[in-house]
Design an enzyme around this catalytic site. Structure first.
Site, PDB file in Angstrom:
ATOM      1  N   GLN A 129       0.953  -1.229   0.124  1.00  0.00           N
ATOM      2  CA  GLN A 129      -0.091  -0.101  -0.077  1.00  0.00           C
ATOM      3  C   GLN A 129       0.881   1.194   0.015  1.00  0.00           C
ATOM      4  OE1 GLN A 129      -3.031  -0.454   2.972  1.00  0.00           O
ATOM      5  NE2 GLN A 129      -4.403  -1.477   1.340  1.00  0.00           N
ATOM      6  N   MET A 485     -25.744  13.381 -21.585  1.00  0.00           N
ATOM      7  CA  MET A 485     -25.151  14.640 -22.319  1.00  0.00           C
ATOM      8  C   MET A 485     -24.183  13.922 -23.464  1.00  0.00           C
ATOM      9  SD  MET A 485     -24.886  17.747 -22.360  1.00  0.00           S
ATOM     10  CE  MET A 485     -25.219  18.765 -21.037  1.00  0.00           C
TER      11      MET A 485
END
Lengths: 575, 92
Positions: A129, A485
């Site tokens: 991580q 859109m």
């Protein structure tokens, strides 16, 4: 907003505290900066900070995705004018914040993002991580800190808060290696961060601006989000009244003057009002206040307001002449510059009355129509009615897409802080987290998120956050079973080659909401709209209203990409 | 044809992690090709950074954008060369 002086004083207070861990120093600093809410998600590298937060006065809002946390913090900041704070662990926790940080950067929102980092000996080893979130976010932060010395924590927090909120606000990242947060921080004296002056432009620039304003025949005030950010709405209104010039607003500036203001012509730009675009294109003086000549506002830049001289007010000097050369630059404090202009401009000639009357006439003749043919529920009419029913008590958060433009066109805002929209970045998924942040900021207001069937799926997991904290957010899903859109652009500019915009396999949004424990209902006909809006607004808790709309409905008018604002397309032109 | 100009800029940057890459990244992203970098080895609080850049954009805008950075100070445009006309590729 916390003042620089208060921060300096608080920094000294931090410095006199007893020894504690780095994590405790972070929490103490947040408390001293009057942080009430932190939006976040825990994980390995940030566990010491979560450990230190328990039992404090800070209310942590556990969102279900770090992006939701960052966007909720963004909205909290926009509504309150205070800093928003979000928090995540290292690696994927930090990268999940990135869209929210960029959203705050593009819209100049004061946000502090705190990330855990792997311990210093592991940094640079590709450990579990580990990502270089400091490097990843460099282009989308106002500033960032990687704290390698625990002793720096109080100073860094004070500096981060000051930077995020001062001048043109923006996001600041604090990356904290885990071993820094567990290390002991000795009591220390903290050097206060130097305060910034709140000065306006030079007097010769003010004099030149006054000269242009006195000479102009067709002046227009072009107001942007910077006015609200500078907490200068009242000052702008006085300035606008004083000048008597017609006013146009950007998406982020809606509400800077009320829609019914006698000088207001509407939003300019791609989906703006014809009257606003017409006035700008014909103007001989554009007084730009806290706006940045964004391409969605200007259309084709080299044909934007072609005959206008430009006076540009902006807190950020780097915005002035970035895209459109300014004849007069007024950097610095908007309030100070309004005051300076008013003092230097005793009166304006009366010749603008016919120009303003022309603008009003255009606005009246080219106003919106709500008598749409067909049987589908007409979204603009629904939104207009929602706005009427909610009144000044209503705060609207939008997602991104057609519904966002319909909200901008058809809803009335009494103040820009009552309209939350992702203007610069255009972040689908903003709506629900924004509604969460807004409702926590102003619990006595009615907060409604207007979203679409595409956008809601981007952060639908935050329905669990609503349920968890009992947040009374109302949600309207305008569902056209498409990425509307994009579909509209494919229809108009890509020869109706519809590529990956069909969402007809959407889930039943009302059922999904109920599965999260949120009350929900759907409507089908135009006659259902009025009772549904009343039911939504009077429901006691979080409620979702699902509204199927015409899949072929478009947002009108429209300035086609690459065209000037004088080349607007209107619905009747393609009917 | 586009009009490219060369510029030289001198600035002070704070001697902290990320300051150099932040200034260089901003310069490139804002449309200025970095032709040369001179970075004095200095152990004090600030270092001198000199850039040679090329762009058709306004160097004064870059100057103000660099000045906004929290760890950049005293940005000075020290030299401006005459524009160089560069042919634009077809379709560009």
């Amino acid at each position: 907003m916390t003042t620089p002086t208060a921060i300096a004083q608080q920094s000294s207070e931090i410095g006199t505290a007893q020894s504690r861990t780095g994590a405790q120093a972070i929490i103490e600093a947040l408390e001293l900066h009057d942080v009430r809410f932190v939006f976040g998600y825990p994980g390995g590298a940030i566990m010491p900070i979560y450990d230190a937060m328990t039992g404090t006065d800070i209310k942590h809002i556990l969102c279900r995705h770090e992006q939701g946390a960052a966007l909720a913090a963004d909205a909290y900041a926009r509504v309150t004018g205070k800093l928003g704070v979000c928090m995540a662990t290292s690696g994927p926790g930090a990268t999940n914040l990135v869209t929210g940080i960029a959203n705050a950067y593009m819209d100049s929102v004061p946000l502090v993002a705190i990330t855990g980092q792997v311990a210093r000996p592991l940094m640079g080893t590709d450990s579990f991580q580990e990502v270089d979130i400091f490097g990843i976010t460099l282009p989308i932060v106002k500033h960032s800190f990687l704290v390698r010395d625990p002793a720096d924590i109080p100073r860094v927090v004070a500096e981060a808060f000051q930077l995020a909120a001062s001048g043109r606000p923006g996001p600041v990242l604090i990356d904290l290696p885990k071993d820094v947060t567990v290390a002991t921080v000795a009591a220390q004296a903290v050097v206060p961060y130097p305060t910034q002056s709140d000065h306006g432009a030079a007097l010769d620039a003010v004099a030149k601006a006054v000269e242009l304003m006195q000479q102009a025949e067709r002046p227009v005030l072009y107001v942007g989000g910077g006015v609200s950010i500078a907490d200068a709405v009242a000052e702008f209104r006085r300035f606008a009244n004083y000048t008597g010039f017609p006013i146009v607003a950007t998406l982020k500036a809606l509400g800077t003057v009320p829609s019914e203001h006698s000088q207001y012509l509407g939003m300019l730009g791609m989906h703006g009002s014809p009257a606003a675009n017409d006035a700008v294109q014909k103007s001989d003086l554009l007084v730009c206040v806290g706006a940045r000549f964004d391409d969605r506002a200007t259309g084709r830049l080299d044909s934007f307001a072609p005959n206008a001289k430009v006076i540009h007010f902006d807190a950020d000097p780097a915005e002035i002449s970035k895209l459109r050369s300014a004849d007069v630059a007024l950097p610095g404090s908007l309030k100070a510059n309004f005051q300076a202009i008013e003092q230097a401009l005793p009166s304006l000639p009366d010749r603008h009355q016919s120009w303003l009357a022309y603008g009003r006439q255009q606005r009246a003749e080219k106003g919106w129509r709500y008598d749409a043919p067909g049987d589908f529920i007409y979204a603009p009419a629904l939104l207009k009615r929602l706005s009427e029913l909610g009144g000044d008590d209503l705060l609207l958060a939008c997602d991104v897409g057609q519904h966002q433009m319909w909200v901008a066109q058809h809803c009335r805002f009494h103040h820009p802080r009552a309209h939350l929209t992702s203007g610069g970045l255009g972040t689908m998924g903003y709506g629900i987290p924004a509604g969460i942040g807004a409702k926590l900021a102003v619990p006595d207001k009615t907060v409604v998120t207007v979203t679409g069937d595409g956008s809601i799926m981007m952060n639908i997991q935050e329905l669990a956050t609503l349920k968890r904290y009992g947040i009374d957010l109302k949600i309207i899903v305008l569902d056209n079973s498409a990425l509307g859109m994009v579909r509209q652009w494919q229809e108009l500019f890509f020869e109706q080659n519809y590529s990956e915009v069909d969402l007809s396999d959407n889930p039943d949004f009302a059922q999904v909401a109920r599965a999260f424990g949120i009350e929900a209902f759907s409507i089908k006909t135009r006659d259902d709209v009025e009772p549904a809006l009343h039911r939504l607004l009077s429901s006691p808790g979080a409620t979702l209203l699902h509204v199927p709309i015409d899949p072929n409905e478009n947002v009108w008018p429209l300035v086609p990409p690459g065209k000037g604002n004088h080349e607007m397309m209107h619905q009747q032109e393609i009917a | 044809m586009t009009s490219q100009r060369k510029y030289a800029l001198r600035m002070q940057i704070t001697n902290i992690e990320g300051a150099l890459i932040r200034a260089l990244g901003l310069t490139e992203r804002r449309g200025f090709k970095v032709l040369g970098v001179s970075f004095a080895d200095h152990r004090g609080e600030r270092k001198a950074l000199e850039l040679t850049v090329e762009s058709e954009r306004d160097v004064n805008v870059l100057q103000r954008q660099l000045e906004k950075l929290h760890d950049v100070f005293e940005v000075i445009v020290t030299n401006t060369e005459a524009p160089v006309m560069v042919p634009v590729a077809a379709g560009g």
